[in-house]
Motif scaffolding. Structure first.
Motif, PDB file in Angstrom:
ATOM      1  N   PHE A  16       0.823  -1.210   0.000  1.00  0.00           N
ATOM      2  CA  PHE A  16       0.000   0.000   0.000  1.00  0.00           C
ATOM      3  C   PHE A  16       0.859   1.263   0.000  1.00  0.00           C
ATOM      4  CE2 PHE A  16      -3.350  -2.969   1.493  1.00  0.00           C
ATOM      5  CZ  PHE A  16      -4.249  -2.721   0.469  1.00  0.00           C
ATOM      6  N   ALA A  17       2.050   1.173   0.609  1.00  0.00           N
ATOM      7  CA  ALA A  17       2.970   2.317   0.561  1.00  0.00           C
ATOM      8  C   ALA A  17       3.412   2.565  -0.875  1.00  0.00           C
ATOM      9  CB  ALA A  17       4.173   2.064   1.466  1.00  0.00           C
ATOM     10  N   ASP A  18       3.682   1.481  -1.613  1.00  0.00           N
ATOM     11  CA  ASP A  18       4.039   1.618  -3.036  1.00  0.00           C
ATOM     12  C   ASP A  18       2.886   2.244  -3.818  1.00  0.00           C
ATOM     13  OD1 ASP A  18       6.461   0.465  -2.579  1.00  0.00           O
ATOM     14  OD2 ASP A  18       5.945  -1.495  -3.404  1.00  0.00           O
ATOM     15  N   ALA A  19       1.674   1.827  -3.494  1.00  0.00           N
ATOM     16  CA  ALA A  19       0.502   2.366  -4.182  1.00  0.00           C
ATOM     17  C   ALA A  19       0.393   3.870  -3.920  1.00  0.00           C
ATOM     18  CB  ALA A  19      -0.761   1.640  -3.729  1.00  0.00           C
ATOM     19  N   ALA A  20       0.614   4.284  -2.672  1.00  0.00           N
ATOM     20  CA  ALA A  20       0.543   5.714  -2.350  1.00  0.00           C
ATOM     21  C   ALA A  20       1.629   6.485  -3.098  1.00  0.00           C
ATOM     22  CB  ALA A  20       0.674   5.929  -0.839  1.00  0.00           C
ATOM     23  N   ASP A  21       2.827   5.913  -3.168  1.00  0.00           N
ATOM     24  CA  ASP A  21       3.911   6.589  -3.888  1.00  0.00           C
ATOM     25  C   ASP A  21       3.584   6.750  -5.373  1.00  0.00           C
ATOM     26  OD1 ASP A  21       5.328   6.811  -1.558  1.00  0.00           O
ATOM     27  OD2 ASP A  21       6.692   5.153  -1.973  1.00  0.00           O
ATOM     28  N   ALA A  22       2.986   5.709  -5.954  1.00  0.00           N
ATOM     29  CA  ALA A  22       2.626   5.774  -7.377  1.00  0.00           C
ATOM     30  C   ALA A  22       1.558   6.844  -7.615  1.00  0.00           C
ATOM     31  CB  ALA A  22       2.133   4.405  -7.855  1.00  0.00           C
ATOM     32  N   LEU A  23       0.574   6.915  -6.725  1.00  0.00           N
ATOM     33  CA  LEU A  23      -0.464   7.950  -6.851  1.00  0.00           C
ATOM     34  C   LEU A  23       0.145   9.342  -6.684  1.00  0.00           C
ATOM     35  CD1 LEU A  23      -3.473   6.427  -4.837  1.00  0.00           C
ATOM     36  CD2 LEU A  23      -3.401   6.888  -7.303  1.00  0.00           C
ATOM     37  N   ALA A  24       1.067   9.481  -5.739  1.00  0.00           N
ATOM     38  CA  ALA A  24       1.686  10.791  -5.485  1.00  0.00           C
ATOM     39  C   ALA A  24       2.470  11.264  -6.709  1.00  0.00           C
ATOM     40  CB  ALA A  24       2.594  10.721  -4.257  1.00  0.00           C
ATOM     41  N   ARG A  25       3.228  10.335  -7.341  1.00  0.00           N
ATOM     42  CA  ARG A  25       3.968  10.701  -8.546  1.00  0.00           C
ATOM     43  C   ARG A  25       3.025  11.210  -9.637  1.00  0.00           C
ATOM     44  NH1 ARG A  25       7.192   6.335  -7.339  1.00  0.00           N
ATOM     45  NH2 ARG A  25       5.901   4.884  -8.522  1.00  0.00           N
ATOM     46  N   GLU A  26       1.930  10.481  -9.787  1.00  0.00           N
ATOM     47  CA  GLU A  26       0.965  10.841 -10.823  1.00  0.00           C
ATOM     48  C   GLU A  26       0.316  12.205 -10.506  1.00  0.00           C
ATOM     49  OE1 GLU A  26       0.672   9.016 -13.557  1.00  0.00           O
ATOM     50  OE2 GLU A  26      -0.672  10.578 -14.295  1.00  0.00           O
ATOM     51  N   LEU A  27       0.053  12.458  -9.215  1.00  0.00           N
ATOM     52  CA  LEU A  27      -0.529  13.755  -8.827  1.00  0.00           C
ATOM     53  C   LEU A  27       0.433  14.894  -9.152  1.00  0.00           C
ATOM     54  CD1 LEU A  27      -2.281  13.121  -5.381  1.00  0.00           C
ATOM     55  CD2 LEU A  27      -3.368  13.739  -7.558  1.00  0.00           C
ATOM     56  N   ARG A  28       1.730  14.656  -8.918  1.00  0.00           N
ATOM     57  CA  ARG A  28       2.709  15.699  -9.252  1.00  0.00           C
ATOM     58  C   ARG A  28       2.740  15.935 -10.756  1.00  0.00           C
ATOM     59  NH1 ARG A  28       5.559  13.440  -4.635  1.00  0.00           N
ATOM     60  NH2 ARG A  28       6.511  11.874  -5.962  1.00  0.00           N
ATOM     61  N   ASP A  29       2.612  14.855 -11.530  1.00  0.00           N
ATOM     62  CA  ASP A  29       2.553  15.013 -12.990  1.00  0.00           C
ATOM     63  C   ASP A  29       1.330  15.828 -13.413  1.00  0.00           C
ATOM     64  OD1 ASP A  29       4.829  13.578 -13.233  1.00  0.00           O
ATOM     65  OD2 ASP A  29       3.907  11.756 -14.028  1.00  0.00           O
ATOM     66  N   ARG A  30       0.272  15.723 -12.629  1.00  0.00           N
ATOM     67  CA  ARG A  30      -0.930  16.515 -12.919  1.00  0.00           C
ATOM     68  C   ARG A  30      -0.781  17.950 -12.458  1.00  0.00           C
ATOM     69  NH1 ARG A  30      -5.956  13.560 -13.391  1.00  0.00           N
ATOM     70  NH2 ARG A  30      -7.099  15.327 -12.511  1.00  0.00           N
ATOM     71  N   GLY A  31       0.324  18.266 -11.785  1.00  0.00           N
ATOM     72  CA  GLY A  31       0.556  19.642 -11.357  1.00  0.00           C
ATOM     73  C   GLY A  31       0.306  19.906  -9.879  1.00  0.00           C
ATOM     74  N   ALA A  32      -0.011  18.868  -9.107  1.00  0.00           N
ATOM     75  CA  ALA A  32      -0.193  19.075  -7.664  1.00  0.00           C
ATOM     76  C   ALA A  32       1.171  19.402  -7.052  1.00  0.00           C
ATOM     77  CB  ALA A  32      -0.772  17.823  -7.018  1.00  0.00           C
ATOM     78  N   ASP A  33       1.182  20.237  -6.012  1.00  0.00           N
ATOM     79  CA  ASP A  33       2.472  20.543  -5.415  1.00  0.00           C
ATOM     80  C   ASP A  33       2.940  19.358  -4.584  1.00  0.00           C
ATOM     81  OD1 ASP A  33       1.923  21.526  -2.282  1.00  0.00           O
ATOM     82  OD2 ASP A  33       0.235  21.725  -3.669  1.00  0.00           O
ATOM     83  N   GLU A  34       4.260  19.296  -4.435  1.00  0.00           N
ATOM     84  CA  GLU A  34       4.944  18.233  -3.720  1.00  0.00           C
ATOM     85  C   GLU A  34       4.271  17.901  -2.376  1.00  0.00           C
ATOM     86  OE1 GLU A  34       7.540  16.405  -4.585  1.00  0.00           O
ATOM     87  OE2 GLU A  34       7.401  15.418  -2.634  1.00  0.00           O
ATOM     88  N   SER A  35       3.922  18.957  -1.648  1.00  0.00           N
ATOM     89  CA  SER A  35       3.473  18.737  -0.275  1.00  0.00           C
ATOM     90  C   SER A  35       2.074  18.129  -0.221  1.00  0.00           C
ATOM     91  CB  SER A  35       3.566  20.057   0.489  1.00  0.00           C
ATOM     92  OG  SER A  35       2.341  20.407   1.049  1.00  0.00           O
TER      93      SER A  35
END
Lengths: 191, 191
Positions: free
Chosen positions: B123-142
């Motif tokens: 599930f940690a890997d899943a969260a990391d994958a979602l976070a990467r994709e969110l950053r690609d969509r323009g969400a800020d790092e935090s």
């Protein structure tokens, strides 16, 4: 024979962190850490179980610390807000304990899958401890685990932000900022 | 020599789950699983790397599956809501795949710290994958990491609720229920 040295633990930790950063976590031995600190392996094992323990010592108490803080929160405060109270309550204590090497520790942990797994397990334990405490406060099974896990996600986010520039503000403020960030993003009740 | 059997994988999984429940996960060998399924160890290793893999096969794809679903969500939808969309989008597919043995799998995983660690890591890997994709969509790092982790917490809660009584409603509804539960608990913007 090595004499008792109250700074032994700190000397070992500083030596370990230096070596991990210089050579990579996997390439450092306990003997090298003791050597760099000017102490024996036997002294090392008085303070730490193994080299991984140098990075996580103290954090085994995190779940209990969080659960105890939650127990102290006014029982009239609803579960999710009670979790946020508990996390900001323990922030000053945690901030003091880990402040010194926090950025280096995070960099070392990020470099090793084994250490990351240990980190994940630690936060999963913390969430489980908070969930148990929430159930004791009367939260239902289904919301207890969810609120505990979301609380821990907020805590981790606040912690990362704080570690990146600890001089800017304190850990409790960073946790509150992360909680606000989530409040602003979650679809509102009326939706 | 064993002939190709399209039901080999399913026979091995059923045998493994029976044996894990009867004798405890730690006490079961690959040889016993193959034996119970009426197949050879060699056939076992065609489908699974080891006995742990019987419980997690397919879930290695979870991070990519979630990230791909997020990529398909309308870019105008704000990050946190986009995560919820993605998770409910993949729910029917996941529900079909894991429905059959889901309650047994959860019970076996809950019985073993080693398996729980693997589950946390997944599930940690899943969260990391979602976070990467969110950053690609323009969400800020935090906010990216926070929203991804909270999304995964909602997904896990919905999944547990669904597994407990899969006949009552579908996985997507359970995920939406968990999201609503959180919305209702989070302090509102005006506070």
């Amino acid at each position: 024979m090595a004499r008792w040295d109250p700074r032994g633990e700190e000397r070992l930790r500083t030596a370990a962190i230096e070596l991990f950063l210089e050579h990579g976590y996997d390439n450092v031995t306990v003997a090298q850490i003791a050597d760099r600190a000017g102490l024996t392996r036997r002294t090392f094992s008085r303070y730490f179980a193994d080299k991984r323990d140098v990075l996580f010592a103290g954090s085994d108490q995190l779940p209990q610390l969080m659960a105890d803080a939650l127990q102290r929160v006014d029982p009239k405060i609803p579960p999710f807000e009670a979790v946020l109270h508990a996390l900001t309550d323990i922030a000053p204590l945690l901030g003091d304990r880990v402040a010194e090497h926090a950025p280096q520790r995070q960099a070392i942990i990020a470099s090793s899958p084994e250490l990351q797994e240990r980190g994940h397990a630690k936060f999963a334990d913390a969430a489980d401890a908070l969930a148990r405490e929430l159930r004791d406060r009367g939260a239902d099974e289904s919301s207890a685990q969810l609120f505990a896990e979301v609380g821990v996600a907020i805590f981790r986010r606040g912690f990362s932000q704080w570690v990146a520039s600890p001089e800017d503000t304190d850990l409790a403020s960073r946790i509150r900022q992360a909680a606000t960030q989530l409040s602003n993003a979650v679809p509102q009740r009326s939706n």
